[in-house]
Each structure stands twice: as C-alpha cells, then as structure tokens.
Design an enzyme around this catalytic site. Sequence first.
Site, short mmCIF file in Angstrom:
data_model
loop_
_atom_site.label_atom_id
_atom_site.label_comp_id
_atom_site.label_asym_id
_atom_site.label_seq_id
_atom_site.Cartn_x
_atom_site.Cartn_y
_atom_site.Cartn_z
N ARG A 25 60.36 44.20 25.74
CA ARG A 25 60.62 43.03 26.60
C ARG A 25 61.71 42.11 26.02
O ARG A 25 61.80 41.93 24.81
CB ARG A 25 59.33 42.25 26.82
CG ARG A 25 58.34 43.06 27.63
CD ARG A 25 57.04 42.33 27.84
NE ARG A 25 57.04 41.44 28.97
CZ ARG A 25 56.72 40.16 28.92
NH1 ARG A 25 56.44 39.57 27.77
NH2 ARG A 25 56.68 39.43 30.00
N LYS A 84 56.02 43.12 23.41
CA LYS A 84 56.52 41.75 23.41
C LYS A 84 56.64 41.35 21.95
O LYS A 84 55.63 41.11 21.29
CB LYS A 84 55.53 40.85 24.14
CG LYS A 84 55.83 39.35 24.04
CD LYS A 84 54.82 38.52 24.84
CE LYS A 84 55.09 37.03 24.73
NZ LYS A 84 54.17 36.22 25.54
N ASP A 130 61.37 31.82 33.62
CA ASP A 130 60.02 32.36 33.64
C ASP A 130 59.38 32.31 35.03
O ASP A 130 58.50 31.50 35.26
CB ASP A 130 59.16 31.57 32.64
CG ASP A 130 57.84 32.25 32.34
OD1 ASP A 130 57.69 33.43 32.68
OD2 ASP A 130 56.96 31.59 31.77
N GLU A 155 45.14 36.90 31.42
CA GLU A 155 46.16 35.86 31.26
C GLU A 155 46.87 35.71 32.60
O GLU A 155 47.37 36.68 33.17
CB GLU A 155 47.15 36.28 30.16
CG GLU A 155 48.21 35.23 29.95
CD GLU A 155 48.66 35.15 28.49
OE1 GLU A 155 47.95 35.66 27.60
OE2 GLU A 155 49.73 34.56 28.26
N ARG A 156 46.89 34.49 33.09
CA ARG A 156 47.51 34.18 34.39
C ARG A 156 46.88 34.98 35.53
O ARG A 156 47.57 35.46 36.44
CB ARG A 156 49.02 34.45 34.36
CG ARG A 156 49.73 33.85 33.16
CD ARG A 156 49.53 32.38 33.04
NE ARG A 156 50.16 31.81 31.86
CZ ARG A 156 50.00 30.54 31.50
NH1 ARG A 156 49.22 29.73 32.20
NH2 ARG A 156 50.60 30.08 30.44
N GLU A 196 61.58 43.14 35.58
CA GLU A 196 60.18 42.70 35.62
C GLU A 196 60.02 41.54 36.61
O GLU A 196 60.64 40.50 36.47
CB GLU A 196 59.73 42.23 34.22
CG GLU A 196 58.31 41.70 34.17
CD GLU A 196 57.85 41.26 32.76
OE1 GLU A 196 58.23 41.91 31.76
OE2 GLU A 196 57.12 40.26 32.66
N GLU A 249 57.24 33.90 21.80
CA GLU A 249 56.07 33.02 21.92
C GLU A 249 55.05 33.30 20.82
O GLU A 249 53.88 33.56 21.06
CB GLU A 249 55.44 33.15 23.31
CG GLU A 249 56.43 32.76 24.40
CD GLU A 249 55.84 32.72 25.80
OE1 GLU A 249 54.93 33.51 26.09
OE2 GLU A 249 56.33 31.89 26.60
N TRP A 285 59.18 23.55 24.59
CA TRP A 285 59.32 24.84 25.27
C TRP A 285 60.69 25.04 25.92
O TRP A 285 61.03 26.14 26.33
CB TRP A 285 58.21 25.01 26.32
CG TRP A 285 56.87 25.14 25.69
CD1 TRP A 285 56.03 24.12 25.36
CD2 TRP A 285 56.22 26.35 25.29
NE1 TRP A 285 54.89 24.63 24.78
CE2 TRP A 285 54.97 26.00 24.73
CE3 TRP A 285 56.56 27.71 25.37
CZ2 TRP A 285 54.08 26.94 24.23
CZ3 TRP A 285 55.67 28.65 24.87
CH2 TRP A 285 54.44 28.26 24.30
N GLU A 293 51.74 32.85 39.05
CA GLU A 293 51.60 31.86 37.97
C GLU A 293 52.22 30.51 38.31
O GLU A 293 51.60 29.47 38.11
CB GLU A 293 52.23 32.41 36.68
CG GLU A 293 52.24 31.39 35.56
CD GLU A 293 52.79 31.93 34.24
OE1 GLU A 293 53.10 33.13 34.16
OE2 GLU A 293 52.90 31.13 33.30
N LYS A 330 62.91 40.03 32.65
CA LYS A 330 62.38 39.24 33.77
C LYS A 330 63.49 38.95 34.77
O LYS A 330 64.65 38.81 34.40
CB LYS A 330 61.80 37.92 33.26
CG LYS A 330 60.49 38.10 32.51
CD LYS A 330 59.81 36.75 32.26
CE LYS A 330 58.55 36.99 31.41
NZ LYS A 330 57.73 35.79 31.23
N ASN A 350 50.46 40.07 25.32
CA ASN A 350 50.01 39.36 24.13
C ASN A 350 48.83 40.15 23.58
O ASN A 350 47.72 40.04 24.06
CB ASN A 350 49.58 37.93 24.46
CG ASN A 350 50.74 37.12 25.00
OD1 ASN A 350 51.85 37.19 24.47
ND2 ASN A 350 50.51 36.37 26.06
C1 BDP Z 1 54.74 33.41 30.80
C2 BDP Z 1 53.28 33.13 30.72
C3 BDP Z 1 52.63 33.61 29.48
C4 BDP Z 1 53.06 35.03 29.17
C5 BDP Z 1 54.55 35.08 29.09
C6 BDP Z 1 55.11 36.49 28.94
O1 BDP Z 1 53.10 31.75 30.88
O2 BDP Z 1 51.25 33.50 29.66
O3 BDP Z 1 52.49 35.50 28.02
O4 BDP Z 1 55.12 34.61 30.27
O5 BDP Z 1 55.68 36.99 29.91
O6 BDP Z 1 55.05 33.51 32.13
O7 BDP Z 1 55.03 37.08 27.90
#
Ligand code: BDP
Length: 687
Positions: free
Chosen positions: A326, A289, A372, A166-167, A394, A293, A548, A400, A367, A209
């Site tokens: 998180r 997490k 983000d 992912e990313r 974090e 999301e 979002w 990304e 974060k 995730n």
């Molecule tokens: C965002 C990303 C996503 C991640 C999410 C995360 O777009 O893919 O799952 O953060 O940190 O930056 O959980």
Amino acid sequence: NNGYSCWLQYDLLGQAAREAAVEWAQDIVLTEAAEQGPLKTAVDELTAGMAAMLGKRPAIVPAPVTGRRYILLGTVGGSAHVARLIGGGETSAFGEESYRIKTVCEPDREAIVLAGGSGKGLLYAVFHFLRLIVTGADLGSLDVTEQPKYGLRMINHWDNMDGSIERGYAGRSFLYADGRVLSGSPRIRDYARLMASIGINGIAINNVNVHRQETMLLTEQLLPDVAAIADAFREYGIRLFLSANYASPVELGETATADPLDAEVAAWWQRAAERVYRHIPDFGGFVVKADSENRPGPFTYGRDHADGANMLAAALKPYGGLVLWRCFVYNCQQDWRDRTTDRARAAYDHFKPLDGRFMDNVVLQIKNGPMDFQVREPVSPLFGAMERTNQIMEFQITQEYTGHQIDVCYLVPQWKQVLEFDTLVKGEGSKVKDIAAGRVHPYSHCGITAVTNVGDDDNWTGHHLAQANLFGYGRLIWNPELSAEQIAAEWVRLTFGDNSEVASAVTDILMESWPAYEKYTSPLGVGWMVRPHLHYGVDVDGYEYSKWGTYHFADRDGVGVDRTVATGTGYAGQYVGANAERYERTSSCPDELLLFFHHVPYTYRLQSGKTVIQHIYDTHFEGVEQVEQWIVRWRSLEGKLDAERFRHIGERLARQLDNAKEWRDVVNTYFYRKSGIPDQGKRVIFV
Ligand code: BDP
C-alpha cells in the site's frame, strides 16, 4: 424481506414469464465432469436458481431429448457440444474468465448455450443468465459475450480477530469472533457466492492494521482455519489473500529484527510462504501497510519500500503469489505550521522515485485520492506515474467519510469519475480505467480493489441501500463502461422487484445521493470537517490544529489549501502537463476542487458565478432539502414494497436528515461568523 439474499433473490416468476422460461429450462445438458470447483458450483447455482424461479427443478442430462429445447452448459475446452454450437473460432481467444450466452435457434436444435472459458467463466455466465431471467430478457434471442476488463478484482476486509471491523458499519465481523476464525460458518459460503455473482476474484480477509492476534493467521495453529475459508472461496473462483504485518517475525518473537536485508528475516518469510502454500495452494498473496500510521516498515531499518516489498515478493514468487504494497504512506505527526509536508504530496514523493525497483510480483496499491476517501478528492497523481511498477487502485466501499451507511451515498458515480480521469501520462487518452487494466503501461498484474462494507447484520451492509455500492463496485470493475445509472437500475430491479414506482424512486434517490452528501458536508473539495477519529457528523475544526495533516485553513478572509507550485505546497505540480496547469490556476481549477488546490477569499467568484460563501450557504440548504424530498417520496411508497425494508430505510432517512441539518447549521454558522458576510437568500443560518 430482511435483505439477506441481496440481489440474488430468485423469487417465483409471474405466470407468463414462468411459462416462457420453462420452455427452455426443462433440461440442462451437461457433457463434462463437474465434481468440484466453480464448474460444479455453476451447475448447482443454475439448477437452484431455476428451480426457485420456475417452481420446478430442471433435470441434468448428458444429451438433449429430441424435439425439446434445452440449456447447454459447459466450458469451451471441455465440451465439444458447446464448441460446436457457438462456433470454435469465436471462442479461441477466450480467457478463462470470459463467457458467452447465446440462443441457438435452428430447426433441429434450439438451445440456450452458456459457455465459459473455464469453470469460473461458466459460473459468471450462470449468474448473468439468472439476472437476465429476473429482469425479463427475451430468452429466444440472447447473445452476450463478456470478458472482465481487470485481472485483479478484489475486496479488502478490515476485519479484526476480536470480531470488530475497522470502519465497519454493518455489525460485527462474520469471519472472526473472540479471537477465533469462523471457518465453518455458512455465511462465509453465502458471502463467496454474493461476491462471485458480481465477478470478484480475490478477497483479503483481515485488516491492513495487523496486530499480534492476526499475525497468528500465518502460523500452523491458525492456517487450517484460514485454509477452510480459502476452500469455500475456491468453489466460487475466489483467491484468498492475507494482510501481513511487516514485522511479523518480530511480533511473534522469532527474529530480533525485521530488516528486509537481513538473511534471517528473508528466510523466516520463505518458511512462512512455504507454510501458507502447503495449506492453501492457490493463495493470492500479502497485502501490506508498512510505515503508515504507526505500522512497522522498512524505514525503521533505514531501508526503503522497494527493499521491503521485494523481500516479501521473493518469498512468494516461487508459488506465484503477489505482494500488494500500500502507498498510503504519510507523516501522521505533521507540524501544521509547515505546509511543505503536505499530506497530499506524500504517496507520490515516497514512491515515484522508486519506479523500476520493484519485482514483477509486487503491485502498488494506491488509494483513489491523495488524502483518504473524502467525498471529493482529485485523482491520485501517483496513478500511472510509474511506468515500470504494477499498480492497483483502491476504492472504499465502506462509507467511512460518506455517511457510515446511515446516510445514503451511492458511490458508483464517484468511482466512475476517477476511472474516467485522463492522467495524460502518455498523452491524451491515458485514462485511469485503462492504466488499471495495464493498457497504458504494460503492467503484469493490475486491477482494482476496495475496502468492503459488509458485516454480520442481516442485510450485510447496515443500510439496505448500501448494498448498491457493493453490487455496483463489482459490476463497475467488471465493465467500467456501464453507467452508474444502469448499474443502479439493475440493482434496484434485482433487489426490489418490478414495481415501477419503487424502482424509479430508489434509482433517483441513489443517483441524487452522492451530490446531496457533498452539498451538506465539506465544500468545494476541501474535505474533512468531520468528528475526529469517528468520521461521522460535523466538526469543522476537528482536525484543523491536529498533526494528521488535514486542514482547511479558514480564517476571516478566506478558506482552502494552497497546493500550487507558485505559492503553495507544490502538490499541483505532481500532475502531468495540462492537468497541472488546470489545477495551478484558480481560473481553470474546477469549482468542485477549488478549495483543495487554492486558498481564496470568501468573495471569490466560482465558475458557476456564485461567490464561495454564497455557494457554501446555498449547497448546505439544498443538501438538506434534497433529503427532505426523499423522505416525502419514500413515504409515498408505503404498501408498495415489503414492510420491513420500508420501515428500515425510512428510519435511516430520518437519521440522515438529522445529520444533514446538523452539518448545514454548523458549517453555515461557522462560515457566517468567520466571514461576516450574510446569506443573500436571508435564510436563517444561526441557530
Ligand atoms: C483510513 C482509516 C483507517 C485505516 C487507514 C488505512 O481511517 O482506519 O487504517 O485509512 O487505509 O481511512 O490504512
């Protein structure tokens, strides 16, 4: 040079340097047993590194040969010889990750002593010493004492078991492929080595995730494979962590609920912890997490995050494990007409009221910004806001929102600004860098983590220059007092050698890259404007009408998000004292964050003296010009570095230029059409 060995190249030294080093390095004196673990790794790394640079393998001997210089290697507790040469008093306060490198030059004993607080400290000493040799330090007068500022110095992988990341922008995962763990892969060992060389001591090996497949990592079926990775990490002093799905027992069909207050659920996690520690005695813990999301979490059962985290923490506690919980929790189904649900507020609103309720082996993972990982965000107001709850910062090394490792964007300057931010939570001098070290509030576990940028590309990071972010991250969180430029210069020297023209060009490009990226992308802290979901390339309104919660609110009169207490979402009020006041008013809000905190007319005059609209036009032209200048400079390096990296980086710069131009044209055209205000410089905007 395909970049595989990164900053650990250890090429044969030039003749003069080689002769000087050989004087010291014929013998390595080792007086303690080094059969396994970081101590053995330290001996092996030193011998191999010296052999490569000197063209001659040093001998490992139990005692010095009279009249000959030597390198003495050992731990302060394990070697009386070491303690004697560097003086017992000086090392009594040594932590296990500390080390000392010192040249002892007395008539009857001339030695370079590498002393660690433990095998791990010694391993760090060895990597440091090898760096000193590569960078041409005078071996006759070394005197270095080091100790890391942060206890937890971590890396998060967002790797999935199907091999995707992912990313990820550097190929596929090297930890998994097609649902298998690649536990025997030599690349994993090489990776542990790279990470240890910059002081990383914990790595979470799977995506936050967590899907069903990765939930299996907690089962008897896959734990032996996970344990094999942990074994490779352990040799380099790194503890393994796993991301865990909050609803794992439900996911595996073993309980009907994941309610944290349900006894069966708690018992399931206790059994899981027992199982994990049976395979991995030094397992670090879980990264979670939850309720974020669309991931499961305690909210489903009417419980809060403290209930959820504590249930897991109780299971890990007997083994010394941590729960990294998180705080990236927000409503991703927002109604854009309702600004009171401002996503920026969410982490603070959710977690701050829970201060004091978490167990002491829970660490909240926050974060760096409230949104983000945008190119520019204010520092998360949650950091330091909880006196009685452990916290870890974090960052995101993977680019990304900052160019996908196609565009150069050296992020160390951004991270430094975050670390230097004074939160004022305990009056002046409550800087983020000290909060993360547990020096403002007495946290029992804290530090820094980051989402990594590596994959199975030959050079690990896709763009060769993105290696600087990985290296820089490790160096910075070992010692946040290092400057971004110092770190860049050190990386360049280790990675590209000693050609001064190459070194200054690469260092300059790195140092100019974050400002340039900010110039040609979204302006003045407003963020986003990226292609939805992909997050590379421009789409000004891509997220503007989505759920979002990522908006710029541009209309014909102005742009920006009103996050003031007086008339907006109230987010500015989450900061303390003078910080809250500074962000609340347009007159004192720093230019670079103006549109994050305020909705202003296009004709609003910034502190720089320019209007907002003219700033947008100017910076977008400047950003592109900057990339054009790099390309000219890069071309002038032909023949001065290896052809492979010369070509590869040249290609990426060309792609970056295309991207920058597209951003410039789309953003400038968009704002010209919205505002109807022409560019004072009369440049072509509309293409
Ligand atoms: C965002 C990303 C996503 C991640 C999410 C995360 O777009 O893919 O799952 O953060 O940190 O930056 O959980």
